[in-house]
Each structure stands twice: as C-alpha cells, then as structure tokens.
Design an enzyme around this catalytic site. Structure first.
Site, PDB file in Angstrom:
ATOM      1  N   GLN A  50       0.819  -1.211   0.000  1.00 37.87           N
ATOM      2  CA  GLN A  50       0.000   0.000   0.000  1.00 37.87           C
ATOM      3  C   GLN A  50       0.852   1.259   0.000  1.00 37.87           C
ATOM      4  OE1 GLN A  50      -3.514  -0.310  -0.446  1.00 37.87           O
ATOM      5  NE2 GLN A  50      -2.413  -2.192  -0.946  1.00 37.87           N
ATOM      6  N   HIS A  56     -52.430  19.751   3.739  1.00 34.21           N
ATOM      7  CA  HIS A  56     -52.254  18.313   3.870  1.00 34.21           C
ATOM      8  C   HIS A  56     -53.485  17.690   4.544  1.00 34.21           C
ATOM      9  CE1 HIS A  56     -48.103  19.178   2.941  1.00 34.21           C
ATOM     10  NE2 HIS A  56     -47.727  17.919   3.083  1.00 34.21           N
ATOM     11  N   ASP A  91      -7.369  -6.764  -3.905  1.00 37.46           N
ATOM     12  CA  ASP A  91      -7.225  -5.725  -4.918  1.00 37.46           C
ATOM     13  C   ASP A  91      -7.532  -6.235  -6.314  1.00 37.46           C
ATOM     14  OD1 ASP A  91      -6.680  -3.407  -3.606  1.00 37.46           O
ATOM     15  OD2 ASP A  91      -4.533  -3.383  -4.009  1.00 37.46           O
ATOM     16  N   GLU A 109      -9.087   1.538   5.627  1.00 36.45           N
ATOM     17  CA  GLU A 109      -9.578   1.047   4.337  1.00 36.45           C
ATOM     18  C   GLU A 109      -9.383  -0.470   4.258  1.00 36.45           C
ATOM     19  OE1 GLU A 109      -8.683   1.891  -0.421  1.00 36.45           O
ATOM     20  OE2 GLU A 109      -7.169   2.363   1.095  1.00 36.45           O
ATOM     21  N   HIS A 110      -8.148  -0.915   4.457  1.00 35.36           N
ATOM     22  CA  HIS A 110      -7.826  -2.342   4.447  1.00 35.36           C
ATOM     23  C   HIS A 110      -7.338  -2.758   5.830  1.00 35.36           C
ATOM     24  CE1 HIS A 110      -6.804  -0.828   0.312  1.00 35.36           C
ATOM     25  NE2 HIS A 110      -7.613  -1.815  -0.013  1.00 35.36           N
ATOM     26  N   HIS A 168       1.654   2.905  -3.367  1.00 35.27           N
ATOM     27  CA  HIS A 168       0.611   3.587  -4.124  1.00 35.27           C
ATOM     28  C   HIS A 168       0.887   5.078  -4.271  1.00 35.27           C
ATOM     29  CE1 HIS A 168      -2.711   1.068  -5.335  1.00 35.27           C
ATOM     30  NE2 HIS A 168      -2.686   0.417  -4.190  1.00 35.27           N
TER      31      HIS A 168
END
Length: 436
Positions: free
Chosen positions: A254, A415, A356, A322-323, A257
């Site tokens: 990761q 109404h 992934d 996230e992971h 990235h």
C-alpha cells in the site's frame, strides 16, 4: 518504520480538500465545460495532457480496442478474465429485487428497484494505470442493470503511445465500448453536464488525483458520485505468530501507491515489531517504486505496540482503516470485535493484493476513517429505489383522522384537507370517487 506505543501514536493526516488555488482552478474548469462544451474540453486536454485532439478523435474506436490486445501479454488477458469471473460472482449475490406487500385491507406497499440509466467511470493515469479498477467499477454497474456505461481516461495513460493498452483490454473484457480519451477535472465536468460529444451521466465513479476529487465534489448534486477517495491505507493487526516478511511486504504493497498512503502495524509483540521494521527497510531497497513507498512510510507509516490484542482491536476500530489484515493465531475469533474497516483480510495467506485484484470483493473502499459510516462500492451504488403506496378505501377511512392530526400539528392545513375531503365524501355515502 518508527516503533512506538499506542499512547505515542497520532496519525496526522487530514482529509484532502485542496488548496484555495486548486479549488479555484477546478471551479473555472467546470464552469468552462458547462459553457463551452467540447471547445473547453479540447483546450484543457491540450493544456494539461499535452495532446491536441479534434472532437472526432475524442472517442476510442473499436479498432483501437481490438489493436490493444496485440500490445498486451496473453497471460494478462487470462488473468483479467479470471478476475472478472470472481468479481462478477461476488457482486451477483448483492443484487436486490423489487417487492410488494399486499395487506388484508387491500393496501399495497412496496419498493421498486431500478438501475441508473447512465454511469460514468473515471480511470486515472498519472503515477500508474489501474486496469483492475475498470472491472471493479463496471461489473457492479452491469449486474445492477445499468444499460449505458461510459469510461473516460486521460489520453496519455500509456505515455506518448496513447491510452494504456491494459486499460483498453480491461474495458473491452468488461464490455465497455463507449470510451473517451479525456481526463482530469475537465472529464468529470463533461460527464456531469455533457458536451457535444459526450452525453451526461447520472453518476460518476472511479478514483483520481486531487483535481478529479475536487471536481467530483463540485459537480455532486447535478450527478451522484461514489466518494471522494483519499490515499490508500492498510492496517495489519498481528501477534507473534505472524511472519515478519509477509507483514512487511503487505505494508509496502500500500505504501507504494502514493506518498500519502498509510501503512500501519498494530501488535503486542515487541519481537515482531522490530523484525517487521527491519524487513520493511530491507524490502524497500528492492522495490521499484522505492521513493514513493519510502516517503509514505516515513510520513504516514507506523508500528504501534499495544498491551494486548484487545487494545489492538480498539486502535483498529479508532483508525477505521480502508484495508485491515488480521494475522493472528485465531483471526476468525477476532472478527466479531471489528467494528470499523472497509475490507477485512483474515490469516497469513489473505494478502491485501488478493482483494485488490482477484478474490471478488470490490477494491474501491472507504478511506480517511470513513469506514465508520460507509461501505465498499457494490451493486447498490448503481440502483435507485422508489417507494410504492396503494392505499385502499378501508385503510384511508381507518387511518385518515390520524393523518389529519399529524398534519395539523405541523401547521400544514392543506395536507389535512386533502385527507379530510375524502373522509367527508365517503362519510356521506358518496363513493363515486372511491372503491366500489
């Protein structure tokens, strides 16, 4: 990587909202696309991508898609097809159906599920091209029943050769044939508002750089968006049963990235902590994207030593990563304690890249702690729901006075009267407008 206690650790990273200059640039681009259409789209493509196009050249041709296959390895085609099978199988289980409930008094209540009509998928260029993201966006939309899926990608994802052939092959394998060679904020604006060459969409999905993220935020409301994604994150919760080399490799998977990616190990084991730190340094020296991964590790990487696994779980839930990889002697036994994580990987062989690329669950996952309240992309992201109400005469006569009471307590006399006129009419025995 720095080894520290949980009390010392603070992840100093805020959600990216862009600089004032970046925000202003995006606003100007979006406004220009709305006003000028293709003219502005081509101007920004030349300015930012260095590619001069005509309106006729914006759309990728079937011949280009076909030619892309000759530029990729057969092993890639085999792999992308196998991955697509797994992704399709997983997401097919998420599909919803419309339903209706007929009640004894004749009332029908229900929910109508319809797919969005047209969805735009953004596929980035820049530091890397991601064919896998094509599958992760397109396949759930197809399963939802979206009839029109359009893809945009910068015109030079593959360098001077044009669009990356791996992206084109992934698109062809996924069944996308409407593809435009545009990127950046200008592509997002074109999808949202349309130009002479590109019809507008109902929703925009897919990751991108800060300008893409800001453009998605700018057009939200005119169209739906999936999310404003931040840098990638991984947290590994491990005990002394974990293999240090595996953990280090997953952290770096990761970190490579993006310089702002976050890679964190949480463990009660001092021995594992220092072994992983050494492995990270060793493996960094052999990593092709070493400079990116090193910047990420130094700025946003950490090894946190906790008192025990229970404290580790508390740290994980606070981070809402996230992971999340759980690499312990009994990972399944800890699953019930995990409250906040976008995707959870259990055991030493469930390396994050398995998710992934291949296993089937979506890899577009909430970042920046938003796993506290949001979920990975799935089929639900590409549907809309309509409530169905068919009220019978019997039900209205029974419930009408309660409805009037609630309406008048809110000061909405119109109404109340809309119900009252029906009750008065039916109370007089008139049924010319009611059920026979």
């Amino acid at each position: 990587m720095k080894v520290q206690s949980s009390s010392e650790f603070k992840l100093q990273r805020e959600v990216e909202y862009g600089t004032p200059e970046q925000n202003q640039t995006v606003k100007e681009i979006v406004a220009a696309i709305k006003k000028e259409g293709d003219t502005a789209l081509l101007r920004y493509t030349e300015r930012f991508d260095g590619v001069t196009l005509t309106p006729d050249a914006l759309r990728v041709t079937p011949k280009e898609l076909e030619a892309a296959y000759s530029r990729v390895e057969e092993s890639f085609v085999t792999a992308i097809r196998a991955a697509a099978v797994n992704i399709r199988s997983f997401h097919a289980r998420q599909k919803r159906n419309s339903w209706m409930d007929l009640q004894p008094d004749g009332t029908i209540l229900g929910q109508i599920i319809r797919p969005l009509k047209r969805v735009g998928v953004y596929v980035p260029g820049g530091k890397a091209a991601y064919p896998s993201s094509v599958l992760m966006n397109v396949i759930p939309a197809q399963i939802a029943g979206v009839p029109e899926i359009v893809m945009v990608t910068p015109p030079a994802t593959g360098g001077k050769a044009g669009i990356d052939p791996y992206i084109l092959v992934a698109a062809a394998e996924a069944g996308v044939h409407e593809i435009y060679r545009v990127g950046g904020a200008q592509a997002i604006a074109a999808l949202a508002f349309g130009t002479e060459s590109i019809e507008p969409v109902d929703k925009i999905c897919g990751p991108g750089n800060i300008y893409v993220a800001l453009a998605k935020r700018e057009v939200y409301g005119a169209v739906d968006i999936d999310s404003i994604a931040g840098p990638s994150e991984i947290v590994v919760l491990a005990d002394d049963s974990a293999e240090p080399g595996y953990v280090a490799a997953d952290l770096l998977s990761q970190a490579e990235h993006d310089e702002m990616a976050s890679a964190i190990l949480v463990t009660p084991s001092h021995e594992l902590a220092y072994a992983v730190a050494a492995e990270v340094e060793r493996q960094l020296l052999e990593l092709p994207r070493q400079s990116i991964a090193r910047a990420s590790v130094e700025a946003y990487g950490a090894i946190i030593i906790v008192e025990d696994i229970e404290e580790g779980i508390s740290v994980v839930n606070r981070l809402a990563p996230e992971h999340l990889e759980i690499v312990t002697a009994d990972p399944m036994g800890l699953l019930g304690s995990i409250e906040n994580a976008g995707a959870i990987f259990l055991g030493p062989y469930s390396s994050e890249p398995v998710g992934d690329y291949f296993a089937g669950p979506n890899h577009i996952i909430p970042t920046n702690g938003t796993a506290r309240f949001s979920s990975p992309v799935d089929v639900d992201d590409f549907i809309k729901k309509s409530s169905l109400i068919y009220y019978s005469k019997e039900a209205l006569l029974r419930d009408g006075h309660s409805i009037i009471e609630l309406a008048r307590r809110e000061g909405l006399e119109g109404h109340a009267r809309a119900i009252e006129i029906r009750l008065e009419n039916e109370g007089k025995g008139g049924d010319s407008h009611g059920e026979q």
